[in-house]
Design a protein around this motif. Structure first.
Motif, mmCIF file in Angstrom:
data_model
loop_
_atom_site.group_PDB
_atom_site.id
_atom_site.type_symbol
_atom_site.label_atom_id
_atom_site.label_comp_id
_atom_site.label_asym_id
_atom_site.label_seq_id
_atom_site.Cartn_x
_atom_site.Cartn_y
_atom_site.Cartn_z
ATOM 1 N N GLU A 231 113.942 44.365 -16.037
ATOM 2 C CA GLU A 231 114.126 44.340 -16.284
ATOM 3 C C GLU A 231 115.213 43.174 -16.031
ATOM 4 O O GLU A 231 115.137 41.841 -15.757
ATOM 5 C CB GLU A 231 113.534 43.574 -18.190
ATOM 6 C CG GLU A 231 112.136 43.804 -18.366
ATOM 7 C CD GLU A 231 111.548 44.199 -19.848
ATOM 8 O OE1 GLU A 231 112.720 43.644 -20.794
ATOM 9 O OE2 GLU A 231 110.530 44.233 -19.951
ATOM 10 N N SER A 234 115.652 41.962 -12.365
ATOM 11 C CA SER A 234 114.794 40.960 -12.088
ATOM 12 C C SER A 234 115.350 39.175 -12.996
ATOM 13 O O SER A 234 115.312 38.319 -11.941
ATOM 14 C CB SER A 234 112.972 40.584 -12.900
ATOM 15 O OG SER A 234 113.076 42.010 -12.319
ATOM 16 N N VAL A 235 116.383 39.868 -13.652
ATOM 17 C CA VAL A 235 116.807 38.347 -13.943
ATOM 18 C C VAL A 235 117.506 37.800 -13.686
ATOM 19 O O VAL A 235 117.713 36.628 -12.755
ATOM 20 C CB VAL A 235 117.452 38.477 -15.730
ATOM 21 C CG1 VAL A 235 118.387 37.735 -16.051
ATOM 22 C CG2 VAL A 235 116.421 38.537 -16.662
ATOM 23 N N TYR A 237 118.566 38.996 -10.057
ATOM 24 C CA TYR A 237 117.744 37.841 -8.787
ATOM 25 C C TYR A 237 117.362 36.879 -9.425
ATOM 26 O O TYR A 237 117.105 35.617 -7.838
ATOM 27 C CB TYR A 237 116.844 39.045 -8.062
ATOM 28 C CG TYR A 237 116.852 40.329 -7.409
ATOM 29 C CD1 TYR A 237 117.395 40.266 -5.898
ATOM 30 C CD2 TYR A 237 117.707 41.444 -8.071
ATOM 31 C CE1 TYR A 237 118.641 40.684 -5.447
ATOM 32 C CE2 TYR A 237 117.872 42.269 -7.440
ATOM 33 C CZ TYR A 237 118.505 42.344 -5.670
ATOM 34 O OH TYR A 237 119.023 43.081 -4.850
ATOM 35 N N ASN A 238 116.277 36.802 -9.822
ATOM 36 C CA ASN A 238 115.767 35.190 -10.187
ATOM 37 C C ASN A 238 116.153 34.242 -10.394
ATOM 38 O O ASN A 238 115.743 33.236 -9.924
ATOM 39 C CB ASN A 238 113.943 35.538 -11.669
ATOM 40 C CG ASN A 238 113.387 36.126 -10.688
ATOM 41 O OD1 ASN A 238 112.735 35.930 -9.627
ATOM 42 N ND2 ASN A 238 112.534 37.196 -12.148
ATOM 43 N N THR A 239 117.651 34.262 -10.947
ATOM 44 C CA THR A 239 118.208 33.224 -11.277
ATOM 45 C C THR A 239 118.923 32.673 -9.952
ATOM 46 O O THR A 239 118.835 31.534 -9.485
ATOM 47 C CB THR A 239 119.342 33.753 -12.119
ATOM 48 O OG1 THR A 239 119.132 33.845 -13.297
ATOM 49 C CG2 THR A 239 120.630 32.476 -11.927
ATOM 50 N N ILE A 241 117.633 33.466 -6.572
ATOM 51 C CA ILE A 241 116.600 32.631 -5.862
ATOM 52 C C ILE A 241 116.520 30.935 -6.768
ATOM 53 O O ILE A 241 116.095 30.519 -5.661
ATOM 54 C CB ILE A 241 115.389 33.656 -6.006
ATOM 55 C CG1 ILE A 241 115.289 34.735 -5.546
ATOM 56 C CG2 ILE A 241 114.235 32.454 -5.708
ATOM 57 C CD1 ILE A 241 114.059 35.888 -5.769
ATOM 58 N N THR A 242 115.974 30.992 -8.212
ATOM 59 C CA THR A 242 116.210 29.861 -8.397
ATOM 60 C C THR A 242 116.834 28.901 -7.902
ATOM 61 O O THR A 242 117.308 27.582 -7.715
ATOM 62 C CB THR A 242 116.185 29.501 -9.583
ATOM 63 O OG1 THR A 242 114.454 30.977 -10.237
ATOM 64 C CG2 THR A 242 116.127 28.629 -10.214
ATOM 65 N N LYS A 245 116.880 28.252 -3.882
ATOM 66 C CA LYS A 245 115.691 27.355 -3.888
ATOM 67 C C LYS A 245 116.158 25.465 -4.224
ATOM 68 O O LYS A 245 115.750 24.875 -3.723
ATOM 69 C CB LYS A 245 115.045 27.397 -4.900
ATOM 70 C CG LYS A 245 113.896 28.924 -3.629
ATOM 71 C CD LYS A 245 112.534 29.751 -4.754
ATOM 72 C CE LYS A 245 112.034 30.082 -3.963
ATOM 73 N NZ LYS A 245 111.174 29.879 -4.694
ATOM 74 N N ILE A 271 115.259 38.421 -1.286
ATOM 75 C CA ILE A 271 113.800 38.015 -1.415
ATOM 76 C C ILE A 271 113.706 39.675 -1.387
ATOM 77 O O ILE A 271 112.405 40.476 -2.110
ATOM 78 C CB ILE A 271 113.108 37.325 -0.921
ATOM 79 C CG1 ILE A 271 113.075 34.970 -1.882
ATOM 80 C CG2 ILE A 271 110.869 37.929 -1.434
ATOM 81 C CD1 ILE A 271 112.657 34.834 -1.379
ATOM 82 N N PHE A 274 115.643 41.986 -3.627
ATOM 83 C CA PHE A 274 114.545 41.924 -4.584
ATOM 84 C C PHE A 274 113.547 42.886 -4.913
ATOM 85 O O PHE A 274 113.173 44.138 -5.251
ATOM 86 C CB PHE A 274 114.206 40.786 -5.538
ATOM 87 C CG PHE A 274 114.188 40.601 -6.463
ATOM 88 C CD1 PHE A 274 113.559 41.697 -7.508
ATOM 89 C CD2 PHE A 274 112.567 39.423 -6.462
ATOM 90 C CE1 PHE A 274 113.868 41.079 -9.011
ATOM 91 C CE2 PHE A 274 112.441 39.405 -7.828
ATOM 92 C CZ PHE A 274 112.391 40.325 -8.690
ATOM 93 N N GLU A 275 112.553 42.066 -3.358
ATOM 94 C CA GLU A 275 111.182 42.790 -3.127
ATOM 95 C C GLU A 275 111.704 44.891 -3.637
ATOM 96 O O GLU A 275 111.063 45.750 -3.456
ATOM 97 C CB GLU A 275 110.729 43.681 -2.900
ATOM 98 C CG GLU A 275 110.566 41.699 -2.576
ATOM 99 C CD GLU A 275 109.278 41.023 -0.945
ATOM 100 O OE1 GLU A 275 109.834 41.548 -0.637
ATOM 101 O OE2 GLU A 275 108.885 39.936 -1.190
#
Length: 303
Positions: A231, A234-235, A237-239, A241-242, A245, A271, A274-275
């Motif tokens: 988790e 993920s935070v 990486y998602n930060t 990626i967002t 974008k 990405i 991250f995967e």
């Protein structure tokens, strides 16, 4: 070693020690029962041929399987992005059109006897290169190497052997009172063997019942730790990626094509990373689940 692991090891040691104490007590009880038996007096016939009888304690053993734990240190390493937004000046050239006053054509003009050419002026569109400059926030990435460490439990069934002595009556031939005495000794031995078997069966059943929850807790503890790490990663990486974008969207609106391509390339790499990070953690979670199933399968077979 986690607290749960320590608890399991201590519980097995205590149970094993208690079983040995009970077996020793069983042996003492059997010896006491034999001592309380009334030994037969040799008959005149027996005395004449000097028959001898003897009680010997024959070593036998109880064998059963109990779980033995060892912990193998597992490491998962990968790079996690650290994102920081920095204001960057973006500049690029774009084609533009402007109206420029120019000579559209020439017309003849008569002045006296002479003819002159005179320009007719007007506005004509002209393509030129326009410099565009603006400032915007662009994500900047630093890779932070992280390492997840955890003790992976390895559970194997180990055969335990507890030795004990059973009484045996030795005589070439037995008659009368001696035969009765022999049968009494043999009965005590049989009782002792039966009680020892009950003790070992109870021990195995107790280990099976009490350790199942402890083992489940042990695997849950490791799995929850990995899920928490998943988790947190993920935070991060998602930060990242967002943010990329969002920047791409702004740059597209401003037609900053080259910068858009650069960020789209970074986004694709991010990405993929991250995967791969999630895949690595998920594979370890699957391995733990399989090992937990195998442990309980071994329990049902061996205990």
């Amino acid at each position: 070693m986690s607290e749960i692991d320590k608890r399991i090891q201590e519980k097995i040691k205590k149970k094993e020690a208690l079983l040995k104490e009970k077996i020793e007590a069983l042996q003492k009880s059997a010896k006491s029962r034999i001592d309380d038996l009334e030994e037969p007096d040799p008959s005149d016939f027996e005395a004449a041929i000097d028959l001898q009888f003897d009680i010997k304690w024959k070593i036998t053993s109880i064998k059963f399987d109990i779980p033995k734990f060892s912990m193998e240190l597992e490491k998962i390493s990968f790079d996690v992005p650290e994102v920081k937004m920095e204001t960057e000046k973006i500049s690029f050239d774009v084609p533009a059109v402007r109206m420029k006053r120019t000579c559209l054509f020439k017309k003849p003009v008569f002045r006296g006897l002479k003819i002159y050419s005179e320009c007719v002026y007007g506005n004509k569109p002209e393509v030129y290169t326009k410099r565009v400059e603006f400032k915007t926030d662009i994500p900047k990435f630093n890779s932070k190497r992280i390492e997840i460490k955890f003790d992976k439990p390895v559970v194997k069934m180990e055969t335990i052997e507890i030795k004990m002595h059973l009484p045996q009556f030795y005589l070439t031939s037995v008659e009368g009172e001696i035969k009765n005495y022999s049968e009494d000794v043999q009965e005590i031995g049989n009782d002792m063997n039966s009680e020892a078997k009950k003790l070992s069966d109870n021990f195995s059943n107790e280990i099976n019942t009490e350790l199942k929850q402890d083992i489940k807790d042990l695997f849950d503890e490791i799995q929850n730790s990995l899920i928490k790490s998943r988790e947190e990663i993920s935070v991060n990486y998602n930060t990242g990626i967002t943010n990329i974008k969002t920047s791409i969207k702004r740059l597209k609106e401003a037609n900053a094509t080259d910068k858009v391509k650069e960020l789209e390339s970074q986004l694709a790499i991010l990405i993929t990373d991250f995967e791969n990070a999630l895949k690595t953690i998920d594979e370890n979670l699957e391995d733990l689940a399989k090992e937990e199933s195998e442990v309980f399968m071994n329990f049902s077979v061996n205990i």
